[in-house]
Design a protein around this motif. Structure first.
Motif: not given
Length: 293
Positions: A270-282
Protein backbone atom coordinates in the motif's frame (compact mmCIF):
# COMPACT_ATOMS: atom_id res chain seq x y z
CA UNK A 1 46.89 14.53 -2.71
CA UNK A 2 43.90 14.64 -0.37
CA UNK A 3 44.63 14.75 3.40
CA UNK A 4 43.93 11.69 5.50
CA UNK A 5 40.92 13.23 7.27
CA UNK A 6 39.24 13.84 3.89
CA UNK A 7 39.58 10.14 3.03
CA UNK A 8 38.33 9.28 6.53
CA UNK A 9 35.19 11.44 6.19
CA UNK A 10 34.54 10.11 2.70
CA UNK A 11 34.92 6.51 3.88
CA UNK A 12 32.63 7.05 6.89
CA UNK A 13 29.93 8.58 4.68
CA UNK A 14 30.22 5.72 2.19
CA UNK A 15 29.99 3.07 4.94
CA UNK A 16 27.01 4.83 6.57
CA UNK A 17 25.14 4.97 3.27
CA UNK A 18 25.94 1.33 2.55
CA UNK A 19 24.72 0.17 5.98
CA UNK A 20 21.49 2.14 5.65
CA UNK A 21 20.84 0.62 2.22
CA UNK A 22 21.84 -2.86 3.43
CA UNK A 23 19.65 -2.53 6.55
CA UNK A 24 16.62 -1.51 4.49
CA UNK A 25 17.18 -4.44 2.11
CA UNK A 26 17.46 -6.88 5.04
CA UNK A 27 14.27 -5.62 6.74
CA UNK A 28 12.18 -5.59 3.56
CA UNK A 29 13.65 -8.91 2.43
CA UNK A 30 12.89 -10.61 5.75
CA UNK A 31 9.28 -9.36 5.77
CA UNK A 32 8.88 -10.46 2.15
CA UNK A 33 10.40 -13.88 2.88
CA UNK A 34 8.11 -14.50 5.86
CA UNK A 35 4.96 -13.03 4.35
CA UNK A 36 4.97 -13.66 0.59
CA UNK A 37 3.51 -17.17 0.79
CA UNK A 38 0.66 -15.98 3.00
CA UNK A 39 -0.53 -13.06 0.86
CA UNK A 40 -3.46 -14.77 -0.78
CA UNK A 41 -7.01 -13.75 -1.66
CA UNK A 42 -8.13 -15.61 1.48
CA UNK A 43 -5.90 -13.37 3.63
CA UNK A 44 -7.56 -10.27 2.19
CA UNK A 45 -11.14 -11.40 1.72
CA UNK A 46 -11.50 -14.45 3.97
CA UNK A 47 -14.34 -16.66 2.84
CA UNK A 48 -16.07 -13.85 0.92
CA UNK A 49 -15.90 -13.56 -2.86
CA UNK A 50 -13.47 -10.76 -3.88
CA UNK A 51 -16.09 -9.14 -6.10
CA UNK A 52 -18.66 -9.14 -3.29
CA UNK A 53 -16.06 -7.57 -0.97
CA UNK A 54 -14.90 -4.96 -3.51
CA UNK A 55 -18.50 -3.97 -4.25
CA UNK A 56 -19.27 -3.99 -0.51
CA UNK A 57 -22.13 -6.48 -0.96
CA UNK A 58 -20.94 -8.74 1.86
CA UNK A 59 -18.97 -7.77 4.96
CA UNK A 60 -15.51 -9.35 5.31
CA UNK A 61 -15.22 -10.72 8.85
CA UNK A 62 -12.07 -12.84 8.66
CA UNK A 63 -9.88 -10.99 6.17
CA UNK A 64 -7.71 -7.88 5.96
CA UNK A 65 -9.75 -6.05 3.34
CA UNK A 66 -11.45 -3.72 5.92
CA UNK A 67 -8.05 -2.90 7.43
CA UNK A 68 -6.64 -2.13 3.96
CA UNK A 69 -9.56 0.18 3.16
CA UNK A 70 -9.21 1.84 6.57
CA UNK A 71 -5.49 2.46 6.03
CA UNK A 72 -6.07 3.95 2.58
CA UNK A 73 -8.84 6.18 3.98
CA UNK A 74 -6.57 7.40 6.77
CA UNK A 75 -3.64 8.20 4.48
CA UNK A 76 -5.66 9.86 1.71
CA UNK A 77 -7.77 11.84 4.18
CA UNK A 78 -4.90 13.07 6.35
CA UNK A 79 -2.56 13.93 3.45
CA UNK A 80 -5.47 15.47 1.53
CA UNK A 81 -6.11 17.84 4.45
CA UNK A 82 -2.44 18.49 5.27
CA UNK A 83 -1.30 19.21 1.68
CA UNK A 84 -3.17 22.50 1.00
CA UNK A 85 -2.67 23.82 4.54
CA UNK A 86 1.02 22.84 4.59
CA UNK A 87 1.69 24.28 1.13
CA UNK A 88 0.03 27.59 2.02
CA UNK A 89 1.88 27.87 5.35
CA UNK A 90 5.20 26.90 3.76
CA UNK A 91 4.74 29.50 0.99
CA UNK A 92 3.96 32.14 3.61
CA UNK A 93 7.07 31.30 5.63
CA UNK A 94 9.36 31.25 2.59
CA UNK A 95 8.03 34.17 0.57
CA UNK A 96 6.09 36.59 2.72
CA UNK A 97 7.10 36.19 6.37
CA UNK A 98 10.06 38.15 7.66
CA UNK A 99 11.93 38.94 10.88
CA UNK A 100 10.87 37.75 14.31
CA UNK A 101 7.52 36.31 13.18
CA UNK A 102 9.25 33.99 10.70
CA UNK A 103 11.76 32.91 13.31
CA UNK A 104 9.06 32.15 15.89
CA UNK A 105 6.87 30.24 13.43
CA UNK A 106 9.83 28.20 12.14
CA UNK A 107 10.80 27.17 15.67
CA UNK A 108 7.14 26.42 16.48
CA UNK A 109 6.73 24.05 13.53
CA UNK A 110 10.07 22.38 14.30
CA UNK A 111 8.88 21.75 17.87
CA UNK A 112 5.50 20.53 16.60
CA UNK A 113 7.28 18.03 14.33
CA UNK A 114 8.98 16.57 17.40
CA UNK A 115 5.84 16.07 19.47
CA UNK A 116 5.36 12.34 20.25
CA UNK A 117 2.53 10.81 18.25
CA UNK A 118 0.88 9.44 21.40
CA UNK A 119 0.33 13.02 22.59
CA UNK A 120 -1.30 13.88 19.26
CA UNK A 121 -3.51 10.82 19.70
CA UNK A 122 -4.43 11.92 23.22
CA UNK A 123 -5.35 15.35 21.84
CA UNK A 124 -7.57 13.72 19.22
CA UNK A 125 -9.23 11.57 21.89
CA UNK A 126 -9.94 14.70 23.96
CA UNK A 127 -11.44 16.41 20.93
CA UNK A 128 -13.75 13.43 20.35
CA UNK A 129 -14.93 13.58 24.00
CA UNK A 130 -15.61 17.32 23.76
CA UNK A 131 -17.58 16.84 20.52
CA UNK A 132 -19.50 13.97 22.13
CA UNK A 133 -20.58 16.14 25.06
CA UNK A 134 -21.16 19.46 23.31
CA UNK A 135 -22.21 18.70 19.72
CA UNK A 136 -23.80 15.27 19.39
CA UNK A 137 -23.68 11.85 21.10
CA UNK A 138 -22.85 10.42 17.67
CA UNK A 139 -19.36 11.90 17.90
CA UNK A 140 -16.66 9.79 19.46
CA UNK A 141 -13.40 8.11 18.43
CA UNK A 142 -13.94 7.56 14.71
CA UNK A 143 -12.35 7.83 11.27
CA UNK A 144 -12.88 11.61 11.11
CA UNK A 145 -11.07 12.23 14.42
CA UNK A 146 -8.23 9.91 13.40
CA UNK A 147 -7.81 11.71 10.04
CA UNK A 148 -7.80 15.08 11.81
CA UNK A 149 -5.20 13.89 14.34
CA UNK A 150 -2.93 12.42 11.66
CA UNK A 151 -3.23 15.68 9.72
CA UNK A 152 -1.85 17.53 12.76
CA UNK A 153 0.95 14.96 13.04
CA UNK A 154 2.19 15.35 9.44
CA UNK A 155 1.43 19.03 8.87
CA UNK A 156 4.87 20.26 10.12
CA UNK A 157 6.66 17.96 7.63
CA UNK A 158 4.75 19.43 4.67
CA UNK A 159 5.23 23.01 5.91
CA UNK A 160 8.98 22.73 6.47
CA UNK A 161 9.54 20.77 3.24
CA UNK A 162 7.70 23.46 1.24
CA UNK A 163 9.58 26.27 2.99
CA UNK A 164 12.97 24.63 2.51
CA UNK A 165 12.31 23.80 -1.15
CA UNK A 166 11.24 27.36 -1.96
CA UNK A 167 14.16 28.94 -0.10
CA UNK A 168 16.58 26.67 -1.99
CA UNK A 169 15.64 28.15 -5.39
CA UNK A 170 18.70 29.92 -6.81
CA UNK A 171 18.67 33.76 -6.55
CA UNK A 172 19.14 34.24 -10.30
CA UNK A 173 16.11 32.00 -10.98
CA UNK A 174 14.05 34.12 -8.60
CA UNK A 175 14.98 37.33 -10.44
CA UNK A 176 14.40 36.22 -14.06
CA UNK A 177 10.60 36.55 -14.11
CA UNK A 178 10.66 39.69 -11.94
CA UNK A 179 13.12 41.35 -14.34
CA UNK A 180 10.75 40.60 -17.24
CA UNK A 181 7.85 42.35 -15.52
CA UNK A 182 6.12 39.57 -13.60
CA UNK A 183 4.72 40.35 -10.14
CA UNK A 184 5.44 38.27 -7.02
CA UNK A 185 2.37 36.03 -7.38
CA UNK A 186 3.13 35.29 -11.04
CA UNK A 187 6.76 34.60 -10.13
CA UNK A 188 5.59 32.24 -7.38
CA UNK A 189 3.11 30.33 -9.55
CA UNK A 190 5.13 30.17 -12.79
CA UNK A 191 8.73 29.92 -11.55
CA UNK A 192 9.24 29.18 -7.86
CA UNK A 193 6.66 26.43 -7.29
CA UNK A 194 7.54 24.47 -10.47
CA UNK A 195 11.25 24.75 -9.58
CA UNK A 196 10.70 23.39 -6.07
CA UNK A 197 8.20 20.61 -6.78
CA UNK A 198 10.72 17.85 -6.06
CA UNK A 199 11.38 19.12 -2.52
CA UNK A 200 7.67 19.65 -1.85
CA UNK A 201 6.94 16.13 -3.08
CA UNK A 202 9.55 14.76 -0.66
CA UNK A 203 7.59 16.28 2.23
CA UNK A 204 4.34 14.77 0.95
CA UNK A 205 5.97 11.33 0.57
CA UNK A 206 7.24 11.58 4.13
CA UNK A 207 3.73 12.48 5.27
CA UNK A 208 2.27 9.47 3.42
CA UNK A 209 4.73 7.12 5.10
CA UNK A 210 4.07 8.57 8.53
CA UNK A 211 0.28 8.28 8.14
CA UNK A 212 0.55 4.70 6.88
CA UNK A 213 2.71 3.43 9.74
CA UNK A 214 1.59 5.36 12.81
CA UNK A 215 -0.19 3.28 15.42
CA UNK A 216 -0.21 5.45 18.55
CA UNK A 217 -2.53 8.09 17.08
CA UNK A 218 -5.14 5.72 15.70
CA UNK A 219 -5.01 3.58 18.85
CA UNK A 220 -6.60 6.49 20.75
CA UNK A 221 -8.87 7.84 18.03
CA UNK A 222 -11.08 5.06 16.77
CA UNK A 223 -9.29 1.96 15.48
CA UNK A 224 -10.72 -1.41 16.57
CA UNK A 225 -9.84 -4.94 15.61
CA UNK A 226 -13.11 -5.91 13.85
CA UNK A 227 -15.10 -2.85 12.75
CA UNK A 228 -15.46 -3.77 9.08
CA UNK A 229 -15.30 -1.29 6.21
CA UNK A 230 -16.29 2.19 7.55
CA UNK A 231 -19.52 3.42 5.97
CA UNK A 232 -19.10 7.02 7.12
CA UNK A 233 -16.51 9.32 8.69
CA UNK A 234 -18.18 8.85 12.08
CA UNK A 235 -17.64 5.08 12.15
CA UNK A 236 -14.77 3.24 13.86
CA UNK A 237 -12.38 1.55 11.48
CA UNK A 238 -9.68 -1.07 11.09
CA UNK A 239 -6.09 -0.37 10.03
CA UNK A 240 -3.14 -2.52 8.99
CA UNK A 241 -0.53 -1.06 11.42
CA UNK A 242 -2.85 -1.70 14.35
CA UNK A 243 -3.50 -5.28 13.18
CA UNK A 244 0.25 -5.89 12.87
CA UNK A 245 0.82 -4.47 16.36
CA UNK A 246 -2.01 -6.57 17.80
CA UNK A 247 -0.87 -9.81 16.18
CA UNK A 248 2.80 -9.29 17.06
CA UNK A 249 1.92 -8.87 20.75
CA UNK A 250 -1.06 -11.23 21.14
CA UNK A 251 -0.58 -14.04 18.59
CA UNK A 252 -1.53 -17.50 19.83
CA UNK A 253 -0.30 -19.68 16.95
CA UNK A 254 2.24 -19.73 14.13
CA UNK A 255 -0.57 -19.32 11.61
CA UNK A 256 -1.68 -16.09 13.26
CA UNK A 257 1.90 -14.78 13.23
CA UNK A 258 2.18 -15.63 9.54
CA UNK A 259 -0.96 -13.58 8.91
CA UNK A 260 0.82 -10.71 10.64
CA UNK A 261 3.77 -10.98 8.24
CA UNK A 262 1.30 -11.09 5.35
CA UNK A 263 -0.36 -7.93 6.71
CA UNK A 264 3.06 -6.25 6.94
CA UNK A 265 3.73 -7.09 3.30
CA UNK A 266 0.32 -5.72 2.27
CA UNK A 267 1.04 -2.50 4.21
CA UNK A 268 4.36 -2.24 2.40
CA UNK A 269 2.56 -2.69 -0.90
CA UNK A 270 0.00 0.00 0.00
CA UNK A 271 2.81 2.42 0.91
CA UNK A 272 4.75 1.71 -2.30
CA UNK A 273 1.58 2.18 -4.36
CA UNK A 274 0.88 5.55 -2.73
CA UNK A 275 4.53 6.60 -3.17
CA UNK A 276 4.38 5.67 -6.85
CA UNK A 277 1.11 7.56 -7.30
CA UNK A 278 2.51 10.68 -5.59
CA UNK A 279 5.74 10.49 -7.63
CA UNK A 280 3.79 10.14 -10.89
CA UNK A 281 1.58 13.12 -10.03
CA UNK A 282 4.67 15.16 -9.14
CA UNK A 283 6.29 14.33 -12.50
CA UNK A 284 3.12 15.12 -14.46
CA UNK A 285 2.46 18.37 -12.59
CA UNK A 286 6.12 19.39 -12.90
CA UNK A 287 6.15 18.71 -16.65
CA UNK A 288 2.90 20.62 -17.12
CA UNK A 289 4.08 23.57 -15.00
CA UNK A 290 7.47 23.89 -16.70
CA UNK A 291 6.53 23.22 -20.33
CA UNK A 292 2.95 24.48 -20.64
CA UNK A 293 2.40 26.81 -23.58
Amino acid sequence: MKPFWAWLVRGFCWISGFWLFFGAIVVVGYVAWRGILHVTPALLFGSVSPWDALLNRVSVLNGLWPATVGTLSLVLGAVGLAAPLGLAAGIYLAEFSRGRIKEILTVFFDVLAGVPSVLVGLFGFSVSLILHKTVSPRFGPCLLVAVFSLMILVLPYVIRATQTALEAVAPHTRLVALSLGADRIQNLLWVLLPSSLRGIASGLLLAIGRCAEDTAVILLTGVVISAGVPRSLLDPFEALPFYIFYVSTQYASQEELNRGFGAALILLGVSVTLYTLAYTIQRLVGHWALYRA
